[in-house]
Design a protein around this motif. Structure first.
Motif: not given
Length: 274
Positions: A95-111
């Motif tokens: 797994l690869q970790r990536q930290a970013s500013s709090p922004w919602a995406t469709e991929a996040q919502f699907d998961l």
């Protein structure tokens, strides 16, 4: 020139509703709004006193006759992974970790939807739509990050496997909410995210990882007691967990202080002019 002094936070209590952790019990929360220029200071201060953040609200259980829910955090300097946790780290090293500013995406919502539908279909978030999900991720008045974990695919792309909304406190990382691919249950992704946040805290020189609430007797929360260095906020102070089986979840009418006493014992940060 007119100057206005900052108002002290006001505390409120929610109406009783069914407890999501223990059967035949009602929960009630003590809460305050988190807003303004001193939101970070208030979040830091109250997190040290057992509060948790949900969007622009800080809350702590304040049930009428039950005090089973205990805020939990890992003392990073005292954490040593168990053999099974080392296996979990090894199993997820792709797994690869990536930290970013709090922004919602469709991929996040699907998961998020897959996670809820398979693991928490009867929970309080079961009917959350994409707009409510975006608010949960993005409506933060404090320093927050979205930490994503992706896996490589055969076509060279990467698929989203796990997500954690994380607050950066002055003394640690607070895992506000996390979710993961339910089809990968054998990979123990929930445990892996905690382990990776411990590593993140070590790298940043932060002493604690805040995990939310540990509830003895609740299968949903049992995994938290398996982390070495776990502390719980009990009787107004942080103390080592000790033996998890020694905690009594029986209700008692004298087990909880009156609301007025609870509020009076909260220490607020200095938000006056510097």
């Amino acid at each position: 020139m007119r100057h206005s002094l900052p108002l002290a936070p006001q505390f409120y209590v929610t109406a009783p509703q069914p407890c999501p952790y223990l059967p035949d019990r009602m929960e009630r929360k003590l809460f305050t709004a988190l807003q303004g220029d001193f939101a970070d200071k208030l979040n830091d201060s109250l997190s040290k006193q057992g509060f948790r953040r949900s969007q622009n609200v800080l809350y702590r259980p304040s049930c009428a006759d039950c005090c089973a829910c205990l805020s939990a955090r890992i003392k990073v300097s005292e954490f040593t992974p168990r053999r099974s946790q080392r296996r979990t780290i090894k199993r997820n090293e792709h797994l690869q970790r990536q930290a970013s500013s709090p922004w919602a995406t469709e991929a996040q919502f699907d998961l998020f939807r897959r996670y809820l539908d398979q693991r928490h279909a009867d929970g309080g978030m079961a009917d959350m739509d994409i707009f409510e999900f975006a608010a949960m991720i993005e409506e933060t008045p404090v320093r927050s990050r979205v930490v994503e974990y992706t896996a490589p695919e055969e076509d060279g792309s990467r698929s989203l496997q796990a997500v954690c909304l994380t607050d950066v406190l002055e003394d640690g990382l607070s895992m506000v909410y996390s979710f993961y691919e339910p089809e990968c249950e054998k990979d123990s992704l929930g445990t892996y995210m905690v382990l990776d946040h411990i590593a993140l805290a070590q790298e940043a020189g932060l002493p604690y990882v805040y995990l939310g609430y540990w509830v003895p007797g609740s299968p949903k929360m049992g995994y938290k007691s398996r982390f070495a260095g776990l502390e719980v906020f009990r009787a107004g102070q942080w103390q080592p967990l000790g033996d998890p089986d020694s905690y009594n979840t029986e209700k008692h009418p004298m087990s909880v202080d009156p609301i007025a006493e609870q509020v009076a014992n909260i220490t607020l940060p200095d938000i006056g002019p510097s």
